[in-house]
Design a protein around this motif. Structure first.
Motif, PDB file in Angstrom:
ATOM      1  N   GLU A   1       0.825  -1.179  -0.107  1.00 50.72           N
ATOM      2  CA  GLU A   1      -0.022   0.170  -0.067  1.00 50.72           C
ATOM      3  C   GLU A   1       0.854   1.157   0.023  1.00 50.72           C
ATOM      4  O   GLU A   1       1.818   1.330   0.829  1.00 50.72           O
ATOM      5  N   ARG A   2       0.416   2.152  -0.923  1.00 46.64           N
ATOM      6  CA  ARG A   2       1.483   3.353  -0.870  1.00 46.64           C
ATOM      7  C   ARG A   2       1.226   4.358   0.200  1.00 46.64           C
ATOM      8  O   ARG A   2       2.100   5.209   0.645  1.00 46.64           O
ATOM      9  N   ALA A   3       0.028   4.446   0.843  1.00 47.39           N
ATOM     10  CA  ALA A   3      -0.375   5.313   1.827  1.00 47.39           C
ATOM     11  C   ALA A   3      -0.028   4.653   3.419  1.00 47.39           C
ATOM     12  O   ALA A   3       0.302   3.636   3.357  1.00 47.39           O
ATOM     13  N   SER A   4      -0.175   5.457   4.224  1.00 46.71           N
ATOM     14  CA  SER A   4      -0.090   4.937   5.612  1.00 46.71           C
ATOM     15  C   SER A   4      -1.422   4.265   5.974  1.00 46.71           C
ATOM     16  O   SER A   4      -2.467   4.558   5.475  1.00 46.71           O
ATOM     17  N   GLY A   5      -1.350   3.483   6.948  1.00 52.41           N
ATOM     18  CA  GLY A   5      -2.683   2.944   7.576  1.00 52.41           C
ATOM     19  C   GLY A   5      -3.677   3.895   8.026  1.00 52.41           C
ATOM     20  O   GLY A   5      -4.810   3.985   7.673  1.00 52.41           O
ATOM     21  N   ASP A   6      -3.115   5.053   8.839  1.00 56.28           N
ATOM     22  CA  ASP A   6      -3.980   6.115   9.105  1.00 56.28           C
ATOM     23  C   ASP A   6      -4.663   6.814   7.983  1.00 56.28           C
ATOM     24  O   ASP A   6      -6.049   7.277   8.031  1.00 56.28           O
ATOM     25  N   TYR A   7      -3.872   7.131   6.908  1.00 53.66           N
ATOM     26  CA  TYR A   7      -4.364   7.845   5.600  1.00 53.66           C
ATOM     27  C   TYR A   7      -5.500   6.719   5.231  1.00 53.66           C
ATOM     28  O   TYR A   7      -6.786   7.508   4.830  1.00 53.66           O
ATOM     29  N   VAL A   8      -5.255   5.539   5.130  1.00 55.76           N
ATOM     30  CA  VAL A   8      -6.245   4.657   4.576  1.00 55.76           C
ATOM     31  C   VAL A   8      -7.859   4.864   5.241  1.00 55.76           C
ATOM     32  O   VAL A   8      -8.916   5.191   4.765  1.00 55.76           O
TER      33      VAL A   8
ATOM     34  N   ALA B   1      -3.921 -11.667  12.889  1.00 53.96           N
ATOM     35  CA  ALA B   1      -3.742 -12.712  12.300  1.00 53.96           C
ATOM     36  C   ALA B   1      -1.954 -12.819  11.877  1.00 53.96           C
ATOM     37  O   ALA B   1      -1.407 -13.833  11.403  1.00 53.96           O
ATOM     38  N   GLY B   2      -1.214 -11.518  11.958  1.00 54.73           N
ATOM     39  CA  GLY B   2       0.075 -11.459  11.953  1.00 54.73           C
ATOM     40  C   GLY B   2       0.532 -11.560  10.191  1.00 54.73           C
ATOM     41  O   GLY B   2       1.483 -11.671   9.863  1.00 54.73           O
ATOM     42  N   LEU B   3      -0.538 -11.404   9.475  1.00 54.27           N
ATOM     43  CA  LEU B   3      -0.243 -11.267   7.938  1.00 54.27           C
ATOM     44  C   LEU B   3       0.398  -9.945   7.630  1.00 54.27           C
ATOM     45  O   LEU B   3       0.390  -8.953   8.081  1.00 54.27           O
ATOM     46  N   THR B   4       1.297  -9.945   6.548  1.00 56.02           N
ATOM     47  CA  THR B   4       2.338  -8.793   6.033  1.00 56.02           C
ATOM     48  C   THR B   4       1.443  -7.779   5.253  1.00 56.02           C
ATOM     49  O   THR B   4       1.076  -8.100   4.272  1.00 56.02           O
ATOM     50  N   THR B   5       1.686  -6.462   5.815  1.00 55.18           N
ATOM     51  CA  THR B   5       1.447  -5.385   4.999  1.00 55.18           C
ATOM     52  C   THR B   5       2.468  -4.466   4.782  1.00 55.18           C
ATOM     53  O   THR B   5       2.842  -4.142   6.032  1.00 55.18           O
ATOM     54  N   PHE B   6       2.715  -4.044   3.812  1.00 56.14           N
ATOM     55  CA  PHE B   6       3.904  -2.929   3.413  1.00 56.14           C
ATOM     56  C   PHE B   6       3.023  -1.600   3.215  1.00 56.14           C
ATOM     57  O   PHE B   6       2.542  -1.399   2.064  1.00 56.14           O
ATOM     58  N   TYR B   7       3.130  -0.968   4.136  1.00 54.71           N
ATOM     59  CA  TYR B   7       2.239   0.558   4.036  1.00 54.71           C
ATOM     60  C   TYR B   7       3.547   1.555   3.623  1.00 54.71           C
ATOM     61  O   TYR B   7       4.570   1.221   3.843  1.00 54.71           O
ATOM     62  N   GLU B   8       3.058   2.608   3.216  1.00 59.43           N
ATOM     63  CA  GLU B   8       3.951   3.916   2.808  1.00 59.43           C
ATOM     64  C   GLU B   8       5.132   3.223   1.918  1.00 59.43           C
ATOM     65  O   GLU B   8       6.147   3.638   2.060  1.00 59.43           O
ATOM     66  N   SER B   9       4.347   2.557   0.882  1.00 60.35           N
ATOM     67  CA  SER B   9       5.393   1.818  -0.183  1.00 60.35           C
ATOM     68  C   SER B   9       5.419   2.974  -1.354  1.00 60.35           C
ATOM     69  O   SER B   9       4.284   3.590  -1.861  1.00 60.35           O
ATOM     70  N   SER B  10       6.620   3.111  -1.859  1.00 61.11           N
ATOM     71  CA  SER B  10       6.401   3.837  -3.290  1.00 61.11           C
ATOM     72  C   SER B  10       7.321   3.458  -4.267  1.00 61.11           C
ATOM     73  O   SER B  10       7.702   2.218  -4.075  1.00 61.11           O
ATOM     74  N   ASN B  11       7.191   3.764  -5.443  1.00 54.22           N
ATOM     75  CA  ASN B  11       7.484   3.291  -6.695  1.00 54.22           C
ATOM     76  C   ASN B  11       7.415   1.843  -6.856  1.00 54.22           C
ATOM     77  O   ASN B  11       8.055   0.950  -7.469  1.00 54.22           O
ATOM     78  N   VAL B  12       5.939   1.680  -6.809  1.00 57.91           N
ATOM     79  CA  VAL B  12       5.483   0.253  -7.034  1.00 57.91           C
ATOM     80  C   VAL B  12       5.431   0.000  -8.532  1.00 57.91           C
ATOM     81  O   VAL B  12       5.067   0.802  -9.300  1.00 57.91           O
ATOM     82  N   ALA B  13       5.859  -1.199  -8.900  1.00 60.71           N
ATOM     83  CA  ALA B  13       5.811  -1.692 -10.405  1.00 60.71           C
ATOM     84  C   ALA B  13       5.712  -2.926 -10.579  1.00 60.71           C
ATOM     85  O   ALA B  13       6.020  -3.804  -9.639  1.00 60.71           O
ATOM     86  N   LEU B  14       4.907  -3.512 -11.416  1.00 64.34           N
ATOM     87  CA  LEU B  14       4.417  -4.915 -11.825  1.00 64.34           C
ATOM     88  C   LEU B  14       5.303  -5.175 -13.013  1.00 64.34           C
ATOM     89  O   LEU B  14       5.545  -4.674 -13.854  1.00 64.34           O
ATOM     90  N   HIS B  15       6.045  -6.406 -12.720  1.00 59.25           N
ATOM     91  CA  HIS B  15       6.738  -6.950 -13.786  1.00 59.25           C
ATOM     92  C   HIS B  15       6.487  -8.362 -14.186  1.00 59.25           C
ATOM     93  O   HIS B  15       6.084  -9.240 -13.410  1.00 59.25           O
ATOM     94  N   GLU B  16       6.672  -8.667 -15.612  1.00 59.39           N
ATOM     95  CA  GLU B  16       6.430 -10.055 -16.177  1.00 59.39           C
ATOM     96  C   GLU B  16       5.114 -10.545 -15.736  1.00 59.39           C
ATOM     97  O   GLU B  16       4.774 -11.809 -15.486  1.00 59.39           O
TER      98      GLU B  16
END
Length: 402
Positions: free
Chosen positions: A32-39, A116-131
């Protein structure tokens, strides 16, 4: 890093998909590009269809919804000095909707994911999808000053209209359909008791208005305004006075006013991207489609996308059925276009288009068409049933077998 499903976007659709997949033992990571609080701070829709309520129950995140959500068995249309009650439960054989804010849905899903301890990466930038057309897609992104690579089997693009997911599909492959409306909705949120126990959609010579709510003590109201208006130029007093002019007299007389918590103007558009799948990438929710809020379909169409993708991926991982993946776009688009048509129809009927010609008709002729349409569908039980069936939401379509 590796996972089975990479989910781009931690809004309600991404979080709900992650929750459902994890319950089936399917590993997933959310970026996620934004913070949890922003969402959580985003003010959004608050009407849940029957199908979405059931999906949240299946995801195991319905406890607070059951306690705080308010079941609505009907909705009202007000026009030409009359009020028409659409008895949703009676006309559909028992289906209802629930008023429970999108912020609360998101909060419940965030809490469940955290517990549940599942992984979330907040405040992520320059996200790109490949292949994404290969069998080994991956996502790169920057988080905490570090570039990361996430390898996966599939990617769910739940990152909204402005996200990277749809833009990853080549323009030569996707077809986009759009209708931009010549007005917006000025919304006001206030800690005041709702003026009515059910939503009222109001058509007036001054423009559209909607009396809505978030709870028994928090109201949400909307006014149709020109796109040139700015929210900061509307004082609270100006808003309340204009709302009173557009509500039916007996409703306006019991309106409780107060200071606003939030005011904003949202433009209205109809938008659909086809296809909703490209290789191992699936578009979900606003990444693929936008509807005018008049039919309360935005969040609910996203939920139906999630339901379909959840079924597809569960079959892939539990039954080894790779062929079912190709069903996703076709199934989703059938329901999407139904929701788009209903929202477009409601928008056309209930709004004032001023001097703008619509669908080739001058404004006066178009208004006559829409007034006739509104009367036709509200004067008979058959017409009201059609509105009710669309409003509570069509059933989710199952995957085909074989």
């Amino acid at each position: 890093m590796k996972t089975q499903v990479a989910i781009i976007g931690a809004g309600p659709s991404g979080l709900l998909l992650g929750q459902l997949l994890s319950k089936q033992g399917i590993d997933n990571v959310i970026i996620e590009r934004a913070s949890g609080d922003y969402v959580l701070g985003r003010i959004r829709a608050g009407v849940l269809e029957q199908g979405m309520m059931d999906l949240l129950r299946e995801a195991g995140v319905s406890e607070r919804m059951e306690q705080k959500g308010e079941i609505h068995t009907g909705v009202e249309l007000a026009f030409n000095n009359k009020r028409v009650h659409i008895d949703l439960a009676t006309l559909t054989g028992g289906d209802t909707v629930m008023v429970y804010g999108q912020t609360e849905v998101t909060r419940d899903l965030m809490q469940a994911r955290s517990e549940a301890g599942l992984t979330t990466f907040y405040e992520s930038s320059n996200v790109a999808l490949h292949e994404v057309k290969s069998q080994s897609p991956y996502v790169t992104f920057e988080q905490g000053g570090q570039m990361r690579r996430l390898e996966c089997d599939y990617i769910a693009g739940c990152d909204g209209f402005h996200g990277v997911s749809r833009q990853t599909i080549p323009e030569s492959v996707r077809t986009e359909y759009e209708r931009v409306y010549p007005f917006g909705w000025l919304g006001l949120l206030a800690d005041t008791p709702p003026v009515n126990h059910e939503l009222i959609y109001c058509k007036t010579d001054r423009g559209f208005a909607l009396a809505s709510m978030r709870s028994a003590t928090r109201s949400r109201y909307y006014l149709q305004v020109p796109l040139t208006d700015k929210a900061e130029n509307w004082s609270d007093d100006d808003f309340w006075q204009e709302l009173k002019r557009r509500l039916p007299d007996e409703v306006a007389s019991r309106l409780v006013t107060g200071p606003s918590i939030e005011k904003s103007i949202a433009p209205l558009r109809s938008f659909v991207c086809e296809p909703m799948q490209y290789g191992q990438l699936f578009l979900v929710g606003d990444a693929a489609h936008i509807v005018p809020p008049t039919g309360a379909k935005g969040l609910n169409l996203a939920a139906s996308d999630v339901a379909t993708l959840y079924k597809v991926l569960t079959r892939v991982y539990q039954e080894g059925d790779q062929e079912c993946v190709s069903q996703y776009s076709e199934i989703c688009l059938r329901r999407v276009w139904n929701g788009e048509r209903f929202s477009w129809w409601m928008t056309n009927m209930m709004h004032d288009f001023g001097d703008v010609s619509v669908n080739g008709a001058d404004s006066a002729t178009f208004e006559k068409f829409m007034s006739s349409e509104l009367n036709f569908y509200t004067d008979t039980e058959e017409g009201r049933r059609i509105i009710a069936m669309q409003y509570v939401g069509l059933p989710y379509e199952p995957l085909s077998v074989g």
